[in-house]
Write an enzyme that holds these catalytic residues in place. Structure first.
Site, PDB file in Angstrom:
ATOM      1  CG  HIS A 165      -2.192   0.792   1.009  1.00 41.34           C
ATOM      2  ND1 HIS A 165      -2.249   1.932   0.239  1.00 41.34           N
ATOM      3  CD2 HIS A 165      -3.450   0.618   1.497  1.00 41.34           C
ATOM      4  CE1 HIS A 165      -3.479   2.420   0.252  1.00 41.34           C
ATOM      5  NE2 HIS A 165      -4.223   1.645   1.010  1.00 41.34           N
ATOM      6  CG  ASP A 213     -12.424  -7.121 -21.429  1.00 37.72           C
ATOM      7  OD1 ASP A 213     -11.809  -8.214 -21.426  1.00 37.72           O
ATOM      8  OD2 ASP A 213     -13.302  -6.853 -22.262  1.00 37.72           O
TER       9      ASP A 213
END
Length: 454
Positions: free
Chosen positions: A160, A379
């Protein structure tokens, strides 16, 4: 939602490997911003993407191709175009950690178990020994697992300190574009860490409750053995949102879905923990500085953390005994604390404190809205993912994930972690609030174990 099968599900992994940039990259040492380099971000987060077999509808460049090879090549190209980040980032060209895996089950056998909390997390995102630290460890670990049906999972564990959710989506979007044969990127990465560094001299001009520990008498969450924690996710669809909004006074019914659901979760959680009514609890939400409202001019290609943790306090008795509108008003107040000055003041606080304070733990509940960052739109050539998001709650954090049910209804899935007895009380209180629609409120309780072959 439990799948029906008799076989033992297993995942077989190949040896870990490093994926290096496709072409030589400069050897550089880069500094993080003061927002990146705070104790609150020094941990790893797993994100999971689940894809069906849609090779028939894939673009020509991907037909009959193996998702493992496609993703590996795309990552290699992406590393040329982007620069990873560390506390002090050593851009050494050594790449990121990658694992290839095979599963002995099909997508449909997972049923609802792939959502957060994912009982297969340790199998789909293997923590390679020695890779979980903050210093001297890979910033990214990626595992692609082929399923027997032709589908696959893409699991990413990221440090992070190097990016927030929006930054990670930008990196995965780069992988997407490379996988689909693009010759150039839609968004080019930028560093510009200085935009979120402390001023000279630093000026702490805001009150930062988010970094101040609360001195309560007791906190069941803190004192409970981690092994005795229960972990579930709850779904809120249009019906549940409508029921909750109808409980608000008219002047609050224009609240956002995040404000409504975060307030509901906070109130139910506080009731479930059975804290002393005189104690103080805190709500904190991650708010991005990328929004145009804050006039921060964060470049679209900026990968780093550009968020703050504005917070509010309430007495336990007031939060539990007042209607839902009380909690909603407080959540709205927390969000309203966010401004350009607030995040710059937070960066200055890191410099003034020196030891990089972390967010408060005791009495605190932190909620982050990931439902709009774009995980669900990645995608890679096999269509949009069936599920995409953070693979569960972490400590005092909950994340709002966008989720589509099998009947096509889209809503929000929120994981939460609580001590066992508290979880039961949480569910009871939540059901009481969602009167008349509890049959549509579901949790993920799958606990089957996978036999994993190394």
């Amino acid at each position: 939602m439990a799948p029906k099968f008799s076989q033992v599900l297993s995942v077989t992994r190949q040896a870990p490997e490093l994926i290096v940039p496709a072409r030589p990259t400069p050897r550089e040492l880069k500094q993080l911003s003061d927002i990146d380099d705070q104790e609150s971000f020094r941990f790893h987060i797993p994100v999971i993407f689940l894809y069906k077999n849609k090779s028939a509808s894939s673009p020509p460049v991907l037909k009959e191709k193996d998702p493992v090879n496609v993703i590996k090549e795309a990552i290699s190209e992406a590393l040329v175009r982007s620069q990873p980040r560390k506390l002090m980032v050593d851009c050494n060209g050594e790449g990121i950690l990658f694992l290839e895996a095979e599963a002995n089950f099909k997508l449909e056998q997972l049923g609802g178990a792939i959502q957060s909390p994912c009982p297969y997390l340790e199998q789909l995102t293997y923590n390679v020994p020695g890779s979980e630290g903050i210093l001297g460890c890979p910033l990214l670990l990626i595992q692609v697992t082929r399923l027997m049906c032709g589908g696959f999972t893409l699991a990413i564990r990221f440090n992070h300190t190097m990016c927030d959710a929006s930054g990670l989506v930008q990196f995965v979007k780069t992988i997407e574009e490379m996988a689909r044969g693009a010759n150039t990127l839609s968004i080019f990465p930028v560093w510009q860490w200085e935009r979120l560094c402390a001023r000279n001299p630093p000026q702490v001009t805001s009150v930062h409750l988010e970094y101040e520990e609360i001195n309560n008498n007791s906190d069941t969450f803190i004192t409970t053995n981690p092994n005795e924690m229960d972990h579930k996710s709850f779904y809120f669809g249009p019906k549940e949102v409508r029921v909750l909004k109808n409980q608000l006074p008219l002047h609050l019914r224009n609240c956002s879905t995040f404000e409504l659901l975060a307030a509901c979760m906070w109130r139910c959680r506080t009731i479930a923990l059975q804290l002393d009514p005189k104690d103080t609890v805190q709500f904190s939400c991650l708010v991005t500085a990328r929004a145009k409202d804050y006039k921060m001019d964060i470049p679209s290609g900026y990968y780093g953390n550009a968020v703050a943790f504005p917070a509010v306090h309430s007495k336990v008795g007031a939060l539990c005994n007042n209607p839902l509108g009380y909690a909603v008003a407080l959540v709205k107040k927390a969000k309203a604390e966010m401004s350009e000055e607030h995040i710059r003041s937070a960066a200055d606080l890191m410099e003034v404190k020196g030891r990089r304070p972390r967010h408060a733990i005791k009495g605190n509940y932190i909620v982050s809205d990931l439902s709009k960052v774009g995980f669900d739109r990645i995608d890679l050539g096999w269509g949009k993912p069936v599920f995409a998001g953070i693979a569960g709650a972490k400590s005092i954090f909950s994340f709002l994930n966008r989720y589509q049910k099998e009947d096509g209804e889209t809503g929000t899935l929120i994981p939460i972690r609580l001590p066992g007895p508290s979880m039961k009380r949480f569910e009871e209180e939540l059901k009481r609030m969602i009167q008349g629609s509890t049959e549509d409120l579901f949790d993920i309780t799958e606990t089957r174990k996978i036999a994993c072959k190394l």
